[in-house]
Design a protein around this motif. Structure first.
Motif, PDB file in Angstrom:
ATOM      1  N   LEU A 295      -9.445   4.578 -10.210  1.00  0.00           N
ATOM      2  CA  LEU A 295      -8.563   5.164  -9.203  1.00  0.00           C
ATOM      3  C   LEU A 295      -8.163   4.146  -8.140  1.00  0.00           C
ATOM      4  O   LEU A 295      -7.021   4.145  -7.660  1.00  0.00           O
ATOM      5  CB  LEU A 295      -9.246   6.371  -8.546  1.00  0.00           C
ATOM      6  N   ILE A 296      -9.088   3.267  -7.770  1.00  0.00           N
ATOM      7  CA  ILE A 296      -8.765   2.226  -6.791  1.00  0.00           C
ATOM      8  C   ILE A 296      -7.675   1.298  -7.322  1.00  0.00           C
ATOM      9  O   ILE A 296      -6.685   1.017  -6.639  1.00  0.00           O
ATOM     10  CB  ILE A 296     -10.034   1.420  -6.436  1.00  0.00           C
ATOM     11  N   VAL A 297      -7.856   0.847  -8.563  1.00  0.00           N
ATOM     12  CA  VAL A 297      -6.854  -0.043  -9.175  1.00  0.00           C
ATOM     13  C   VAL A 297      -5.519   0.691  -9.352  1.00  0.00           C
ATOM     14  O   VAL A 297      -4.444   0.129  -9.083  1.00  0.00           O
ATOM     15  CB  VAL A 297      -7.372  -0.580 -10.529  1.00  0.00           C
ATOM     16  N   SER A 298      -5.582   1.960  -9.780  1.00  0.00           N
ATOM     17  CA  SER A 298      -4.353   2.746  -9.974  1.00  0.00           C
ATOM     18  C   SER A 298      -3.600   2.904  -8.666  1.00  0.00           C
ATOM     19  O   SER A 298      -2.360   2.825  -8.632  1.00  0.00           O
ATOM     20  CB  SER A 298      -4.693   4.123 -10.546  1.00  0.00           C
ATOM     21  N   GLY A 299      -4.337   3.158  -7.583  1.00  0.00           N
ATOM     22  CA  GLY A 299      -3.686   3.309  -6.285  1.00  0.00           C
ATOM     23  C   GLY A 299      -2.965   2.043  -5.856  1.00  0.00           C
ATOM     24  O   GLY A 299      -1.834   2.097  -5.367  1.00  0.00           O
ATOM     25  N   ILE A 300      -3.620   0.883  -6.052  1.00  0.00           N
ATOM     26  CA  ILE A 300      -2.999  -0.390  -5.662  1.00  0.00           C
ATOM     27  C   ILE A 300      -1.782  -0.687  -6.521  1.00  0.00           C
ATOM     28  O   ILE A 300      -0.710  -1.056  -6.011  1.00  0.00           O
ATOM     29  CB  ILE A 300      -4.032  -1.528  -5.771  1.00  0.00           C
ATOM     30  N   VAL A 301      -1.912  -0.500  -7.847  1.00  0.00           N
ATOM     31  CA  VAL A 301      -0.798  -0.788  -8.763  1.00  0.00           C
ATOM     32  C   VAL A 301       0.381   0.151  -8.506  1.00  0.00           C
ATOM     33  O   VAL A 301       1.543  -0.277  -8.454  1.00  0.00           O
ATOM     34  CB  VAL A 301      -1.272  -0.682 -10.228  1.00  0.00           C
ATOM     35  N   SER A 302       0.088   1.445  -8.327  1.00  0.00           N
ATOM     36  CA  SER A 302       1.177   2.409  -8.096  1.00  0.00           C
ATOM     37  C   SER A 302       1.884   2.143  -6.780  1.00  0.00           C
ATOM     38  O   SER A 302       3.089   2.374  -6.658  1.00  0.00           O
ATOM     39  CB  SER A 302       0.628   3.842  -8.121  1.00  0.00           C
ATOM     40  N   LEU A 303       1.165   1.635  -5.781  1.00  0.00           N
ATOM     41  CA  LEU A 303       1.804   1.294  -4.506  1.00  0.00           C
ATOM     42  C   LEU A 303       2.824   0.184  -4.700  1.00  0.00           C
ATOM     43  O   LEU A 303       3.940   0.254  -4.165  1.00  0.00           O
ATOM     44  CB  LEU A 303       0.733   0.861  -3.495  1.00  0.00           C
ATOM     45  N   PHE A 304       2.469  -0.823  -5.494  1.00  0.00           N
ATOM     46  CA  PHE A 304       3.412  -1.905  -5.769  1.00  0.00           C
ATOM     47  C   PHE A 304       4.594  -1.420  -6.609  1.00  0.00           C
ATOM     48  O   PHE A 304       5.748  -1.784  -6.348  1.00  0.00           O
ATOM     49  CB  PHE A 304       2.701  -3.061  -6.481  1.00  0.00           C
ATOM     50  N   ILE A 305       4.315  -0.592  -7.633  1.00  0.00           N
ATOM     51  CA  ILE A 305       5.388  -0.105  -8.508  1.00  0.00           C
ATOM     52  C   ILE A 305       6.365   0.781  -7.740  1.00  0.00           C
ATOM     53  O   ILE A 305       7.587   0.606  -7.816  1.00  0.00           O
ATOM     54  CB  ILE A 305       4.794   0.658  -9.709  1.00  0.00           C
ATOM     55  N   LEU A 306       5.833   1.741  -6.981  1.00  0.00           N
ATOM     56  CA  LEU A 306       6.695   2.626  -6.207  1.00  0.00           C
ATOM     57  C   LEU A 306       7.457   1.849  -5.139  1.00  0.00           C
ATOM     58  O   LEU A 306       8.625   2.131  -4.861  1.00  0.00           O
ATOM     59  CB  LEU A 306       5.872   3.736  -5.558  1.00  0.00           C
ATOM     60  N   GLY A 307       6.787   0.867  -4.542  1.00  0.00           N
ATOM     61  CA  GLY A 307       7.456   0.067  -3.520  1.00  0.00           C
ATOM     62  C   GLY A 307       8.619  -0.721  -4.079  1.00  0.00           C
ATOM     63  O   GLY A 307       9.658  -0.856  -3.440  1.00  0.00           O
ATOM     64  N   PHE A 308       8.471  -1.222  -5.310  1.00  0.00           N
ATOM     65  CA  PHE A 308       9.527  -2.036  -5.913  1.00  0.00           C
ATOM     66  C   PHE A 308      10.648  -1.182  -6.498  1.00  0.00           C
ATOM     67  O   PHE A 308      11.830  -1.478  -6.324  1.00  0.00           O
ATOM     68  CB  PHE A 308       8.928  -2.927  -7.004  1.00  0.00           C
ATOM     69  N   CYS A 309      10.272  -0.112  -7.222  1.00  0.00           N
ATOM     70  CA  CYS A 309      11.262   0.671  -7.967  1.00  0.00           C
ATOM     71  C   CYS A 309      11.900   1.802  -7.150  1.00  0.00           C
ATOM     72  O   CYS A 309      12.997   2.241  -7.474  1.00  0.00           O
ATOM     73  CB  CYS A 309      10.619   1.271  -9.220  1.00  0.00           C
ATOM     74  N   TRP A 310      11.190   2.296  -6.146  1.00  0.00           N
ATOM     75  CA  TRP A 310      11.649   3.495  -5.457  1.00  0.00           C
ATOM     76  C   TRP A 310      11.859   3.263  -3.969  1.00  0.00           C
ATOM     77  O   TRP A 310      12.869   3.650  -3.392  1.00  0.00           O
ATOM     78  CB  TRP A 310      10.620   4.608  -5.680  1.00  0.00           C
TER      79      TRP A 310
END
Length: 210
Positions: A24-39
């Motif tokens: 969950l920690i890794v998912s939170g960090i990765v999703s923050l970068f993905i959402l920040g870039f794509c959305w």
């Protein structure tokens, strides 16, 4: 007195809990970068547009026609043509003439036209939809002021009627990754603390029996 040693090994359930927390920690960090870039980045560009009062200067169809793609079934697609409607407005922010668009998507899809109709198979139907929209802006709106959005730095000659994104996008982009990250941290900390307390309790129990 000899120092009591207690085995500090995690059980299978505790090991799974720690792995879940780390995931969950890794998912939170990765999703923050993905959402920040794509959305988040497109949303911030959209939100940079300032609200302004616009009034219609002219509404006209030009001779140029554009292609659109219609669907007529699961494996059926085709192209048809629609006329180009141009609605020029006066922008109160810059006090200049600007071309109106429905939203950012339509502006990017066809920067020459103010309106892209839902694509129909027949060209005549597309023309009727655009003509209806043309009459709406001529007769219903006319010279009435309305709210539009203007980005002087990105597109000084265009305005949009509505935004695609709003401030809630910023909230969601940060909220869910942060919540996921914190839940993961909480799971790991609780598992480690519970194990530590269990080890201390076992050590105290062994001391009492000595």
């Amino acid at each position: 007195m000899a120092k009591i040693r207690v085995a500090y090994e995690y059980t299978e359930a505790e090991d799974k809990s720690i792995r879940l927390g780390l995931f969950l920690i890794v998912s939170g960090i990765v999703s923050l970068f993905i959402l920040g870039f794509c959305w988040l980045n497109p949303a911030l560009q959209d939100l940079q547009g300032k609200a302004a009062n616009c009034t219609v200067l002219s509404v006209q169809q030009i001779s140029e026609r554009f292609e659109c793609t219609f669907t007529c079934g699961a494996d059926c697609k085709g192209t048809s043509l629609y006329p180009c409607l141009q609605i020029y407005v006066n922008n109160s922010q810059s006090h200049s003439r600007a071309l109106l668009h429905q939203d950012e998507h339509q502006l990017l899809a066809n920067p020459k036209c103010s309106y892209i109709p839902p694509c129909e198979r027949e060209n005549q139907k597309n023309s009727e939809i655009v003509s209806h929209w043309q009459e709406y802006w001529k007769e219903e709106i006319g010279s009435q002021p309305f709210t539009c959005y203007f980005n002087q730095h990105l597109r000084p000659d265009d305005v949009v009627l509505r935004r695609i994104h709003d401030e809630t996008v910023l909230l969601h982009c940060f909220l869910w990754p942060v919540v996921t990250f914190l839940v993961g941290v909480l799971i790991v900390l609780l598992t480690i603390c519970a194990k530590s307390l269990a080890v201390k309790a076992e050590a105290m129990k062994k001391r009492k029996h000595l």
